[in-house]
Design a protein around this motif. Structure first.
Motif, PDB file in Angstrom:
ATOM      1  N   MET A   1       0.819  -1.186   0.000  1.00  0.00           N
ATOM      2  CA  MET A   1       0.000   0.000   0.000  1.00  0.00           C
ATOM      3  C   MET A   1       0.870   1.260   0.000  1.00  0.00           C
ATOM      4  O   MET A   1       0.459   2.265  -0.545  1.00  0.00           O
ATOM      5  N   TYR A   2       2.022   1.175   0.645  1.00  0.00           N
ATOM      6  CA  TYR A   2       2.917   2.331   0.695  1.00  0.00           C
ATOM      7  C   TYR A   2       3.361   2.737  -0.711  1.00  0.00           C
ATOM      8  O   TYR A   2       3.302   3.902  -1.076  1.00  0.00           O
ATOM      9  N   THR A  69      -7.879  -1.529  -0.515  1.00  0.00           N
ATOM     10  CA  THR A  69      -7.841  -2.022   0.855  1.00  0.00           C
ATOM     11  C   THR A  69      -7.147  -3.367   0.921  1.00  0.00           C
ATOM     12  O   THR A  69      -7.199  -4.156  -0.022  1.00  0.00           O
ATOM     13  N   CYS A  70      -6.481  -3.601   2.032  1.00  0.00           N
ATOM     14  CA  CYS A  70      -5.897  -4.907   2.296  1.00  0.00           C
ATOM     15  C   CYS A  70      -6.066  -5.204   3.774  1.00  0.00           C
ATOM     16  O   CYS A  70      -6.157  -4.290   4.596  1.00  0.00           O
ATOM     17  N   GLY A  71      -6.142  -6.466   4.096  1.00  0.00           N
ATOM     18  CA  GLY A  71      -6.299  -6.854   5.484  1.00  0.00           C
ATOM     19  C   GLY A  71      -7.005  -8.183   5.600  1.00  0.00           C
ATOM     20  O   GLY A  71      -7.235  -8.872   4.603  1.00  0.00           O
ATOM     21  N   GLU A  92      -5.606 -11.439   1.964  1.00  0.00           N
ATOM     22  CA  GLU A  92      -4.572 -12.123   2.731  1.00  0.00           C
ATOM     23  C   GLU A  92      -5.103 -13.522   2.998  1.00  0.00           C
ATOM     24  O   GLU A  92      -5.870 -13.727   3.928  1.00  0.00           O
ATOM     25  N   GLU A  93      -4.740 -14.450   2.185  1.00  0.00           N
ATOM     26  CA  GLU A  93      -5.263 -15.813   2.314  1.00  0.00           C
ATOM     27  C   GLU A  93      -4.150 -16.800   2.632  1.00  0.00           C
ATOM     28  O   GLU A  93      -3.037 -16.676   2.129  1.00  0.00           O
ATOM     29  N   ARG A  94      -4.477 -17.783   3.429  1.00  0.00           N
ATOM     30  CA  ARG A  94      -3.567 -18.915   3.617  1.00  0.00           C
ATOM     31  C   ARG A  94      -3.614 -19.728   2.335  1.00  0.00           C
ATOM     32  O   ARG A  94      -4.672 -19.961   1.778  1.00  0.00           O
ATOM     33  N   MET A  95      -2.458 -20.150   1.896  1.00  0.00           N
ATOM     34  CA  MET A  95      -2.377 -20.869   0.630  1.00  0.00           C
ATOM     35  C   MET A  95      -1.780 -22.250   0.859  1.00  0.00           C
ATOM     36  O   MET A  95      -0.694 -22.376   1.424  1.00  0.00           O
TER      37      MET A  95
END
Length: 132
Positions: A1-2, A69-71, A92-95
């Motif tokens: 995001m930065y 957005t992220c989270g 943000e998912e577990r893969m």
């Protein structure tokens, strides 16, 4: 995001950043976003710094025409339900496998299930279908 914020500001866009944390001790990057020229709002769940509450509580304080957005998924779903414009969601998912074979990180969309590891992690608001 930065990096996204830096690029948007560089192209003359006005950027508002909402950072969410549990406590004041966890806050980071606020100064770095401000140094880019972004307006920064910090929300803490316990109210020890900034807006008391969650990112979604601070979301109502911003006038926007598009959002990124992220989270965690519960936050993304809450933003989806509150948002009044188009935007992009970085999941943000577990893969399980990391290359799309197991479908463990899939998200239901208008175009079928998309694998976050292979087809994402960014999806646009209009394609996402949230399970009830």
């Amino acid at each position: 995001m930065y990096k996204l914020c830096r690029d948007l500001v560089k192209h003359g866009k006005q950027v508002s950043v909402i950072l969410g944390f549990n406590t004041a001790e966890e806050v980071f990057y606020e100064d770095r976003f401000k140094a880019l020229g972004a307006t920064v709002i910090v929300a803490t769940a316990d109210g020890s710094y900034g807006v008391k509450g969650f990112v979604t509580d601070a979301f109502d304080m911003v006038d926007y025409t598009y959002f990124y957005t992220c989270g965690p998924e519960p936050m993304l779903k809450a933003i989806y339900n509150k948002s009044k414009t188009s935007g992009q969601f970085s999941f943000e998912e577990r893969m399980g496998c990391g290359f799309g074979a197991c479908m463990g990180c899939s998200c239901k969309t208008l175009y079928g299930n998309k694998r976050i590891c292979k087809d994402g992690p960014v999806l646009v608001k209009e394609e996402i279908i949230w399970e009830k």
